[in-house]
Design a protein around this motif. Structure first.
Motif, mmCIF file in Angstrom:
data_model
loop_
_atom_site.group_PDB
_atom_site.id
_atom_site.type_symbol
_atom_site.label_atom_id
_atom_site.label_comp_id
_atom_site.label_asym_id
_atom_site.label_seq_id
_atom_site.Cartn_x
_atom_site.Cartn_y
_atom_site.Cartn_z
ATOM 1 N N CYS A 1 0.923 -1.266 -0.199
ATOM 2 C CA CYS A 1 -0.016 0.066 0.057
ATOM 3 C C CYS A 1 0.690 1.226 0.022
ATOM 4 O O CYS A 1 0.351 2.393 -0.605
ATOM 5 C CB CYS A 1 -0.974 -0.050 1.314
ATOM 6 N N GLY A 2 1.965 1.216 0.615
ATOM 7 C CA GLY A 2 2.808 2.401 0.612
ATOM 8 C C GLY A 2 2.658 3.303 1.795
ATOM 9 O O GLY A 2 3.194 4.274 1.919
ATOM 10 N N ILE A 3 1.330 3.139 2.497
ATOM 11 C CA ILE A 3 1.070 4.001 3.814
ATOM 12 C C ILE A 3 1.618 3.560 5.015
ATOM 13 O O ILE A 3 1.619 4.341 5.881
ATOM 14 C CB ILE A 3 -0.321 4.160 3.411
ATOM 15 N N CYS A 4 1.203 2.273 5.067
ATOM 16 C CA CYS A 4 1.347 1.640 6.557
ATOM 17 C C CYS A 4 2.838 1.772 7.116
ATOM 18 O O CYS A 4 3.687 1.930 6.126
ATOM 19 C CB CYS A 4 0.795 0.073 6.552
ATOM 20 N N CYS B 1 5.521 -0.457 5.209
ATOM 21 C CA CYS B 1 5.734 0.316 3.959
ATOM 22 C C CYS B 1 6.609 1.381 4.166
ATOM 23 O O CYS B 1 7.580 1.383 3.434
ATOM 24 C CB CYS B 1 4.623 0.638 3.037
ATOM 25 N N CYS C 1 3.477 -5.617 4.742
ATOM 26 C CA CYS C 1 2.370 -4.679 4.672
ATOM 27 C C CYS C 1 1.053 -4.918 5.196
ATOM 28 O O CYS C 1 0.601 -6.178 5.041
ATOM 29 C CB CYS C 1 2.192 -4.360 3.085
ATOM 30 N N GLU C 2 0.338 -4.045 5.774
ATOM 31 C CA GLU C 2 -0.947 -4.341 6.500
ATOM 32 C C GLU C 2 -2.043 -4.429 5.540
ATOM 33 O O GLU C 2 -3.058 -4.921 5.790
ATOM 34 C CB GLU C 2 -1.272 -3.293 7.527
ATOM 35 N N ASN C 3 -1.910 -4.038 4.349
ATOM 36 C CA ASN C 3 -2.934 -3.806 3.196
ATOM 37 C C ASN C 3 -2.545 -4.351 1.907
ATOM 38 O O ASN C 3 -2.686 -3.783 0.912
ATOM 39 C CB ASN C 3 -3.378 -2.404 3.109
#
Ligand code: ZN
Ligand code: ZN
Length: 347
Positions: A98-101, A104, A112-114
């Protein structure tokens, strides 16, 4: 388009996957990338997925198209994509992160959590087209052949990830034992040879695998069916033991070698899996040794591996098959009959 899909878990590889006619994926997100698949590596993990071994570890909805070692040509990109454009050759990290968690942000793509994992939690590359995202694709250097490089997307990156962790702990003159010189092992050995000045002790049951290991840079080879592995490692290291072990087999017999071959403070990296670790806790205290797991690798590590391949430091032996031969591939791997790595050419 045609896709090789798993409808139900089975131990029978002869008709494990069915070739279905399915719709070509349409990009669902503005960071989406559609790949025309030129090569999709077959992996022991595909056999394990078919057997249902991953069902309790990850969300899986059947039917699902398998295939997590993918490379090909970009066929279409979402509105926001700037890294690649139509016609670019790419290799696909199997995880769409996702690049956000926080993981990441730390560069830990595998945590990654998503995430979605092609061929494990979402449709993969044993199909004419594969949907992934911008964060997962790595443009290939000029002259790289997507069909040949595809298995590096998982087999290669997993071997590299373990070899890099081991290389961090290996000083020149240290010893590293590599167990199992098969599809992943022969890549891991080349990565070690490229990144360290350690003595590599290759262990396998097959003499041909050991000959390959010697060609690829192993300083010592041991046929574990005929020789005592711990005895050879002791001889080679003046009784110090090996600082690192890369275990590409992960059977009870190979994890059981750890206390006998590791030097104090050493690590036994478990890469292959299917067996168990059965050591008394005191074994880990005496000698302060560790078992360390290996889960694929980071996006940045796949970039590094592509560089090693481009420099000619890591070569991969592949066998190519059509999509209609996919169950033959599954069966042949189950019986240890694939030399190097099998790549399916879906388009
Ligand atoms: Zn794999
Ligand atoms: Zn994430």
């Amino acid at each position: 388009m045609q896709a090789a899909r798993l409808h139900e878990y089975t131990d029978e590889m002869t008709d494990a996957l069915s070739i279905d006619d399915v719709d070509r994926p349409t990009l669902e997100h503005s960071d989406g990338v559609l790949i025309e698949v030129e090569g999709a590596g077959w992996c022991q993990t595909d056999n394990h997925i078919i057997e249902g071994m991953w069902e309790e570890y990850v969300p899986q909805e059947l039917p699902m198209t398998l295939g997590h070692e993918n490379a090909g040509i970009v066929a279409e990109v979402g509105d926001e994509v700037t890294l690649v454009e139509e016609g670019d050759p790419v290799i696909c990290h199997p995880v769409q992160s996702c690049g956000i968690c926080r993981p990441c942000r730390l560069g830990e793509d595998m945590y990654c959590e998503n995430s979605a994992f092609n061929g494990l939690t979402t449709d993969g590359g044993f199909a004419e087209y594969l949907q992934t995202n911008e964060r997962a694709v790595i443009p290939l250097p000029e002259g790289a052949d997507p069909t040949e490089i595809a298995p590096h997307a998982d087999a290669g990156i997993t071997a590299y990830h373990a070899a890099k962790k081991a290389a961090d702990e290996l000083n020149p003159g240290d010893a590293c034992v590599v167990i199992g010189i098969g599809g992943l092992g022969h890549i891991g050995l080349q990565c070690l040879d490229a990144m360290t000045a350690a003595d590599i002790v290759a262990v396998d049951l097959k003499d041909e695998a050991l000959e390959l290991a010697a060609d690829l840079g192993a300083s010592h080879t041991v046929n574990s069916g005929e020789e005592d592995v711990a005895g050879v490692v002791a001889d080679v290291t003046d009784d110090d033991g090996a600082q690192q072990v890369l275990d590409f087999v992960g059977a009870d017999e190979t994890t059981g070698l750890a206390p006998d071959v590791l030097a104090a403070g050493g690590d036994h990296h478990v890469i292959g899996y299917g067996g168990h670790v059965h050591e008394p806790s005191q074994t880990l205290v005496d000698g302060e040794m560790a078992f360390r797991g290996t889960l694929v690798g980071k996006y940045a590590e796949l970039q590094e591996l592509v560089s090693l391949v481009d420099r000619g430091d890591v070569a991969l032996h592949t066998e190519q098959y059509g999509l209609d031969e996919i169950n033959t591939v599954a069966e042949r791997l189950e019986h240890g009959e694939i030399e190097g790595r099998a790549v399916v050419l879906p388009s």
